[in-house]
Design a protein around this motif. Structure first.
Motif, mmCIF file in Angstrom:
data_model
loop_
_atom_site.group_PDB
_atom_site.id
_atom_site.type_symbol
_atom_site.label_atom_id
_atom_site.label_comp_id
_atom_site.label_asym_id
_atom_site.label_seq_id
_atom_site.Cartn_x
_atom_site.Cartn_y
_atom_site.Cartn_z
ATOM 1 N N SER A 2 -6.857 46.751 31.359
ATOM 2 C CA SER A 2 -6.756 48.094 30.792
ATOM 3 C C SER A 2 -5.713 48.122 29.681
ATOM 4 O O SER A 2 -4.753 47.367 29.705
ATOM 5 C CB SER A 2 -6.374 49.087 31.873
ATOM 6 N N HIS A 3 -5.920 49.005 28.717
ATOM 7 C CA HIS A 3 -4.996 49.104 27.589
ATOM 8 C C HIS A 3 -4.463 50.526 27.470
ATOM 9 O O HIS A 3 -5.228 51.483 27.531
ATOM 10 C CB HIS A 3 -5.703 48.712 26.295
ATOM 11 N N PRO A 4 -3.135 50.667 27.282
ATOM 12 C CA PRO A 4 -2.563 51.999 27.083
ATOM 13 C C PRO A 4 -3.055 52.613 25.777
ATOM 14 O O PRO A 4 -3.208 51.926 24.772
ATOM 15 C CB PRO A 4 -1.055 51.743 27.019
ATOM 16 N N ASP A 5 -3.318 53.890 25.818
ATOM 17 C CA ASP A 5 -3.692 54.637 24.618
ATOM 18 C C ASP A 5 -2.403 55.149 23.983
ATOM 19 O O ASP A 5 -1.712 56.001 24.552
ATOM 20 C CB ASP A 5 -4.610 55.800 24.992
ATOM 21 N N PRO A 6 -2.024 54.654 22.797
ATOM 22 C CA PRO A 6 -0.743 55.061 22.211
ATOM 23 C C PRO A 6 -0.680 56.549 21.875
ATOM 24 O O PRO A 6 0.405 57.126 21.833
ATOM 25 C CB PRO A 6 -0.640 54.199 20.943
ATOM 26 N N TRP A 7 -1.816 57.187 21.681
ATOM 27 C CA TRP A 7 -1.838 58.613 21.359
ATOM 28 C C TRP A 7 -1.676 59.480 22.600
ATOM 29 O O TRP A 7 -1.412 60.673 22.500
ATOM 30 C CB TRP A 7 -3.123 58.985 20.619
ATOM 31 N N ARG A 8 -1.853 58.880 23.762
ATOM 32 C CA ARG A 8 -1.698 59.629 25.025
ATOM 33 C C ARG A 8 -0.636 58.982 25.898
ATOM 34 O O ARG A 8 -0.765 58.873 27.103
ATOM 35 C CB ARG A 8 -3.039 59.693 25.760
ATOM 36 N N THR A 9 0.453 58.537 25.273
ATOM 37 C CA THR A 9 1.580 57.929 25.967
ATOM 38 C C THR A 9 2.829 58.742 25.674
ATOM 39 O O THR A 9 3.095 59.081 24.519
ATOM 40 C CB THR A 9 1.779 56.471 25.516
ATOM 41 N N ALA A 10 3.572 59.082 26.726
ATOM 42 C CA ALA A 10 4.803 59.867 26.554
ATOM 43 C C ALA A 10 5.978 59.084 27.109
ATOM 44 O O ALA A 10 5.955 58.626 28.257
ATOM 45 C CB ALA A 10 4.682 61.199 27.284
ATOM 46 N N SER A 19 1.401 56.896 30.646
ATOM 47 C CA SER A 19 0.341 56.599 29.698
ATOM 48 C C SER A 19 -1.032 56.757 30.322
ATOM 49 O O SER A 19 -1.226 56.484 31.507
ATOM 50 C CB SER A 19 0.496 55.170 29.179
ATOM 51 N N VAL A 20 -1.976 57.200 29.502
ATOM 52 C CA VAL A 20 -3.387 57.167 29.867
ATOM 53 C C VAL A 20 -3.896 55.822 29.370
ATOM 54 O O VAL A 20 -3.742 55.482 28.199
ATOM 55 C CB VAL A 20 -4.167 58.320 29.203
ATOM 56 N N CYS A 21 -4.462 55.027 30.260
ATOM 57 C CA CYS A 21 -4.960 53.707 29.897
ATOM 58 C C CYS A 21 -6.470 53.684 30.029
ATOM 59 O O CYS A 21 -7.044 54.338 30.896
ATOM 60 C CB CYS A 21 -4.340 52.641 30.790
ATOM 61 N N VAL A 22 -7.096 52.920 29.164
ATOM 62 C CA VAL A 22 -8.543 52.815 29.132
ATOM 63 C C VAL A 22 -8.953 51.474 29.734
ATOM 64 O O VAL A 22 -8.468 50.422 29.314
ATOM 65 C CB VAL A 22 -9.067 52.942 27.685
ATOM 66 N N THR A 23 -9.837 51.527 30.738
ATOM 67 C CA THR A 23 -10.314 50.314 31.410
ATOM 68 C C THR A 23 -11.422 49.667 30.588
ATOM 69 O O THR A 23 -11.972 50.299 29.678
ATOM 70 C CB THR A 23 -10.834 50.637 32.819
ATOM 71 N N PRO A 24 -11.790 48.416 30.882
ATOM 72 C CA PRO A 24 -12.858 47.756 30.134
ATOM 73 C C PRO A 24 -14.198 48.494 30.188
ATOM 74 O O PRO A 24 -14.996 48.395 29.258
ATOM 75 C CB PRO A 24 -12.972 46.388 30.795
ATOM 76 N N ASP A 25 -14.445 49.243 31.256
ATOM 77 C CA ASP A 25 -15.711 49.972 31.341
ATOM 78 C C ASP A 25 -15.608 51.403 30.797
ATOM 79 O O ASP A 25 -16.538 52.195 30.951
ATOM 80 C CB ASP A 25 -16.272 49.958 32.760
ATOM 81 N N GLY A 26 -14.490 51.737 30.151
ATOM 82 C CA GLY A 26 -14.358 53.025 29.487
ATOM 83 C C GLY A 26 -13.735 54.131 30.316
ATOM 84 O O GLY A 26 -13.522 55.230 29.813
ATOM 85 N N ASP A 27 -13.437 53.869 31.583
ATOM 86 C CA ASP A 27 -12.770 54.876 32.415
ATOM 87 C C ASP A 27 -11.309 54.986 31.999
ATOM 88 O O ASP A 27 -10.764 54.111 31.337
ATOM 89 C CB ASP A 27 -12.850 54.488 33.894
ATOM 90 N N THR A 28 -10.665 56.059 32.409
ATOM 91 C CA THR A 28 -9.243 56.221 32.136
ATOM 92 C C THR A 28 -8.476 56.272 33.449
ATOM 93 O O THR A 28 -8.955 56.800 34.446
ATOM 94 C CB THR A 28 -8.957 57.502 31.327
ATOM 95 N N VAL A 29 -7.299 55.664 33.439
ATOM 96 C CA VAL A 29 -6.400 55.668 34.595
ATOM 97 C C VAL A 29 -5.004 56.009 34.099
ATOM 98 O O VAL A 29 -4.678 55.781 32.931
ATOM 99 C CB VAL A 29 -6.391 54.309 35.336
ATOM 100 N N LEU A 30 -4.193 56.580 34.956
ATOM 101 C CA LEU A 30 -2.813 56.937 34.613
ATOM 102 C C LEU A 30 -1.884 55.838 35.095
ATOM 103 O O LEU A 30 -1.961 55.414 36.252
ATOM 104 C CB LEU A 30 -2.450 58.277 35.239
ATOM 105 N N TRP A 31 -1.003 55.385 34.213
ATOM 106 C CA TRP A 31 -0.060 54.322 34.549
ATOM 107 C C TRP A 31 1.347 54.735 34.160
ATOM 108 O O TRP A 31 1.561 55.543 33.262
ATOM 109 C CB TRP A 31 -0.382 53.050 33.772
ATOM 110 N N LEU A 32 2.307 54.115 34.853
ATOM 111 C CA LEU A 32 3.700 54.165 34.422
ATOM 112 C C LEU A 32 3.999 52.815 33.794
ATOM 113 O O LEU A 32 3.831 51.787 34.428
ATOM 114 C CB LEU A 32 4.646 54.403 35.603
ATOM 115 N N LEU A 33 4.403 52.823 32.538
ATOM 116 C CA LEU A 33 4.773 51.595 31.845
ATOM 117 C C LEU A 33 6.268 51.400 32.030
ATOM 118 O O LEU A 33 7.056 52.272 31.690
ATOM 119 C CB LEU A 33 4.416 51.695 30.365
#
Length: 110
Positions: A2-10, A19-33
Protein backbone atom coordinates in the motif's frame (compact mmCIF):
# COMPACT_ATOMS: atom_id res chain seq x y z
CA UNK A 1 2.25 -2.91 -0.95
CA UNK A 2 0.00 0.00 0.00
CA UNK A 3 1.11 3.56 -0.67
CA UNK A 4 0.28 6.68 1.38
CA UNK A 5 -1.67 9.34 -0.46
CA UNK A 6 0.30 12.58 0.11
CA UNK A 7 -2.83 14.68 -0.42
CA UNK A 8 -4.65 12.83 2.36
CA UNK A 9 -1.83 12.72 4.92
CA UNK A 10 -1.80 14.91 8.04
CA UNK A 11 1.28 15.43 10.22
CA UNK A 12 0.36 14.96 13.87
CA UNK A 13 3.34 16.86 15.28
CA UNK A 14 4.66 14.03 17.45
CA UNK A 15 6.71 12.31 14.76
CA UNK A 16 3.69 10.49 13.35
CA UNK A 17 1.37 11.19 10.45
CA UNK A 18 -2.16 9.94 9.83
CA UNK A 19 -2.56 8.86 6.24
CA UNK A 20 -5.06 7.36 3.84
CA UNK A 21 -3.19 4.64 1.96
CA UNK A 22 -4.19 3.00 -1.29
CA UNK A 23 -3.85 -0.79 -1.59
CA UNK A 24 -2.82 -2.55 -4.83
CA UNK A 25 -6.46 -3.41 -5.53
CA UNK A 26 -7.59 0.21 -5.12
CA UNK A 27 -9.07 0.01 -1.61
CA UNK A 28 -8.15 2.58 1.00
CA UNK A 29 -6.91 1.90 4.53
CA UNK A 30 -5.99 4.26 7.37
CA UNK A 31 -2.43 4.07 8.68
CA UNK A 32 -0.24 5.79 11.21
CA UNK A 33 3.13 6.57 9.66
CA UNK A 34 5.84 6.45 12.30
CA UNK A 35 9.30 8.01 12.56
CA UNK A 36 11.41 7.54 9.46
CA UNK A 37 8.50 6.35 7.36
CA UNK A 38 8.01 3.09 9.27
CA UNK A 39 4.35 2.20 9.41
CA UNK A 40 2.49 1.00 12.49
CA UNK A 41 -0.81 -0.42 11.39
CA UNK A 42 -3.73 -2.33 12.74
CA UNK A 43 -4.93 -3.82 9.46
CA UNK A 44 -4.21 -6.83 7.27
CA UNK A 45 -1.34 -5.25 5.34
CA UNK A 46 1.22 -4.12 7.89
CA UNK A 47 4.52 -2.44 7.26
CA UNK A 48 6.82 -3.74 4.55
CA UNK A 49 9.63 -1.18 4.71
CA UNK A 50 13.23 -2.41 4.62
CA UNK A 51 13.65 -1.79 8.38
CA UNK A 52 10.56 -3.71 9.56
CA UNK A 53 10.33 -6.43 6.92
CA UNK A 54 13.67 -7.06 5.19
CA UNK A 55 12.37 -10.51 4.17
CA UNK A 56 9.52 -8.91 2.19
CA UNK A 57 11.72 -7.03 -0.27
CA UNK A 58 11.37 -8.25 -3.86
CA UNK A 59 14.51 -9.32 -5.73
CA UNK A 60 16.60 -9.31 -2.55
CA UNK A 61 17.92 -12.34 -0.68
CA UNK A 62 16.53 -13.26 2.72
CA UNK A 63 18.76 -11.67 5.41
CA UNK A 64 21.42 -13.94 6.92
CA UNK A 65 19.88 -13.89 10.41
CA UNK A 66 16.55 -15.11 9.04
CA UNK A 67 18.19 -17.67 6.74
CA UNK A 68 20.12 -19.18 9.66
CA UNK A 69 16.91 -19.42 11.70
CA UNK A 70 15.14 -21.17 8.80
CA UNK A 71 18.05 -23.58 8.30
CA UNK A 72 18.19 -24.55 11.98
CA UNK A 73 17.01 -28.12 12.63
CA UNK A 74 13.59 -28.44 14.21
CA UNK A 75 13.60 -29.51 17.86
CA UNK A 76 11.60 -32.74 18.31
CA UNK A 77 8.63 -32.41 20.67
CA UNK A 78 6.84 -34.95 22.87
CA UNK A 79 3.49 -34.50 21.07
CA UNK A 80 1.55 -36.67 23.57
CA UNK A 81 -1.94 -35.30 24.27
CA UNK A 82 -2.13 -32.88 27.19
CA UNK A 83 -5.12 -32.70 29.51
CA UNK A 84 -6.64 -30.00 27.27
CA UNK A 85 -6.30 -32.23 24.18
CA UNK A 86 -3.50 -30.19 22.58
CA UNK A 87 -0.17 -31.88 21.74
CA UNK A 88 2.59 -31.55 24.32
CA UNK A 89 5.27 -29.07 23.18
CA UNK A 90 8.00 -30.16 25.63
CA UNK A 91 11.33 -30.71 23.78
CA UNK A 92 12.72 -34.28 23.71
CA UNK A 93 16.04 -35.76 22.54
CA UNK A 94 14.63 -37.40 19.40
CA UNK A 95 11.34 -38.09 17.64
CA UNK A 96 9.05 -40.62 19.30
CA UNK A 97 10.30 -40.14 22.86
CA UNK A 98 8.01 -39.01 25.66
CA UNK A 99 8.89 -36.03 27.86
CA UNK A 100 9.41 -36.34 31.61
CA UNK A 101 5.74 -35.45 32.17
CA UNK A 102 4.42 -38.23 29.95
CA UNK A 103 6.92 -41.04 30.69
CA UNK A 104 4.89 -42.22 33.66
CA UNK A 105 1.53 -42.24 31.88
CA UNK A 106 0.03 -45.50 30.59
CA UNK A 107 -0.34 -44.24 27.01
CA UNK A 108 3.08 -43.15 25.68
CA UNK A 109 2.67 -44.12 22.02
CA UNK A 110 2.05 -41.44 19.45
Amino acid sequence: MSHPDPWRTATLGNGYAASVCVTPDGDTVLWLLAHGGCIEVDDDYGCCCTDCAPHEQLNRPIPHTMRSALDRPIQPRCSRPRSDGQPCRTPVARDGLACHWHRTTKETAR
